[in-house]
Design an enzyme around this catalytic site. Structure first.
Site, PDB file in Angstrom:
ATOM      1  N   HIS A 103       0.933  -1.024   0.005  1.00 50.68           N
ATOM      2  CA  HIS A 103       0.031  -0.090  -0.020  1.00 50.68           C
ATOM      3  C   HIS A 103       0.872   1.177   0.106  1.00 50.68           C
ATOM      4  CE1 HIS A 103      -2.387  -3.100   2.333  1.00 50.68           C
ATOM      5  NE2 HIS A 103      -3.447  -2.459   1.963  1.00 50.68           N
ATOM      6  N   ASP A 106       2.189   2.082   3.323  1.00 54.93           N
ATOM      7  CA  ASP A 106       3.229   1.051   3.973  1.00 54.93           C
ATOM      8  C   ASP A 106       4.672   1.530   3.751  1.00 54.93           C
ATOM      9  OD1 ASP A 106       1.108  -0.648   4.302  1.00 54.93           O
ATOM     10  OD2 ASP A 106       1.634  -1.759   2.533  1.00 54.93           O
TER      11      ASP A 106
END
Ligand code: XUL
Ligand code: CO
Length: 439
Positions: A103, A106
């Site tokens: 993501h 992240d």
């Protein structure tokens, strides 16, 4: 930069008799199965969110993290984000995983404004690109985190607030662009808060229309920038919301069909999401496969005694056999992969546990692949199913399938025939025994 896993060497295939916990017993990357290497069949991928960003909090209140990650400095800074990148690549290289997935949030921290956040992301993407080039490891798919930040409490594309829709669009636009820049093989939409907690405050029709419009905008942007990767939608029925619109494979397909998106998105099916929806993984894979929309899998498993998304590493050979039987039946993975959306238990807190977990998952899938191929080669299962439907291959059955007869002809036929004498046993127990011959 010192190695993050200095005591661990590249994981090798040592065969089924090996007692080495840091070796593969079944996954042999170059071994051919049905004419294709295991590596090509399985296309393993490591996830950034659990493997790099998980802390080992508990299910109850998040708890304090228990996981020892010596390379972490305890901050969510850009500097730490940059130091984390080579750790992921060292891990994938030592494991022999050809892909990873992330993501946006992240890999890089949010800044004070969206433009600062985008700059942070660009800086880390530069590092990811360099590591991809140095190692040959590729991006399976990228995605945007549209569920953690408080702005998304009511949803992202389905928020009651149009400004939130716009923010999500800006975020996804950027996430698709960096995925394209990193030559990602795909991009995933998971509706982390696209649903509701109560219908009392929800205009469902309007929210679904907005989600359809959002995905059309994403498809248009994909075409505009020339991103050739595959778009996927990932079904999950609940958690974090009470109900999510992308609840299972059938609901996703119906949504895509209703909003004319079926040609643009395939499904990324996750085991623990299928079971949360009250289905088996194989069921959701069959639903996707029958619609020509089987794209990729998030590999994990739940716990039969617990009702939530425990995201455990898959070790059950029966499960991986079923998955591989269906994947092989529909032509195998092409753009998709076997993405370990799975995490170690909170008590498994050492870095070496990450290796044990992934090695176990890879071996379980390698066994599933070999067993499924053996079942297919043997042919008895397929032959049984074929014979079970043989009344459709000629005569009346064939005429029905071809649309040549209607109720009138069928009534005439039946009045002449009298009672049916030809039902056969379903032989479930015989077939269950047959599968066990191979396990
Ligand atoms: C959450 C989940 C996500 C998606 C990507 O349950 O599976 O991590 O895979 O957003
Ligand atoms: Co997932």
């Amino acid at each position: 930069m010192p190695a993050a896993f200095p005591k661990i060497r590249t994981i090798r295939y040592e065969g089924p008799d090996s007692k080495n916990p840091l070796a593969f017993k079944h996954y042999n990357a170059d071994e051919l199965v049905e004419g294709k290497s295991m590596k090509e069949h399985l296309r393993f991928s490591v996830v950034y969110w659990h493997t790099m960003r998980g802390r080992g909090g508990d299910m109850f209140d998040g708890g304090s993290g228990t996981w020892l990650r010596p390379w972490e400095d305890g901050t969510n800074s850009l500097n730490m984000a940059l130091k984390r990148v080579p750790v992921l690549f060292e891990f994938c290289e030592k494991l022999g995983a050809p892909f990873y997935a992330f993501h946006d949030r992240d890999v890089a921290p949010e800044g004070k404004s969206l433009s600062q956040t985008n700059k942070n992301l660009d800086r880390v993407v530069k590092e990811l690109k360099k590591c991809q080039r140095d190692t040959g490891i590729g991006l399976l798919w990228g995605t945007a985190c549209l569920f953690v930040h408080p702005r998304y409490m009511h949803g992202a594309a389905t928020s009651c607030n149009a400004d939130v829709f716009a923010y999500a669009a800006a975020q996804v636009k950027k996430a698709i662009e960096v995925t394209h820049d990193l030559r990602g093989a795909g991009y995933v939409f998971w509706g982390g808060r696209e649903g509701y907690s109560t219908l009392l405050n929800t205009d469902m029709k309007r929210e679904l229309d907005h989600l359809g419009a959002f995905l059309h905008m994403a498809v248009a942007h994909k075409k505009k920038i020339g991103f050739k990767g595959q778009f996927y939608i990932e079904p999950k029925p609940k958690e974090p919301t009470k109900h999510q619109y992308d609840s299972d494979a059938a609901a996703c397909l119906n949504f895509l069909r209703e909003y004319d998106l079926l040609g643009d998105l395939k499904l990324n099916i996750e085991t623990n999401h299928a079971t949360l929806a009250g289905h088996t993984m194989q069921h959701d894979l069959e639903v996707a496969g029958a619609a020509g929309a089987l794209g990729s899998i998030d590999a994990n498993t739940g716990d039969v005694m617990l009702g939530w998304d425990t995201d455990q590493f898959p070790t059950d050979i029966y499960l991986t056999t079923q998955i591989m039987l269906t994947l092989l039946k529909y032509g195998g993975l092409t753009t998709g992969g076997t993405n370990f959306d799975a995490k170690c238990r909170r008590e498994s807190f050492e870095p070496v546990d990450l290796f044990h977990a992934h090695i176990g998952g890879m071996d379980a899938f390698a066994r599933g692949l070999k067993i499924a191929a053996a079942i297919r080669k043997d042919g008895r299962l397929a032959e049984f199913v074929k014979n079970r439907y043989s009344s459709w291959d000629s005569g009346l059955g064939q005429q029905i399938e071809k649309g040549k007869v209607g109720f009138k002809e069928l009534a005439q036929y039946t009045l002449k025939l009298g009672e049916i004498k030809t039902n056969q046993s379903g032989r479930q127990e015989f077939l269950e025994n047959l599968i066990n011959e191979f396990i």
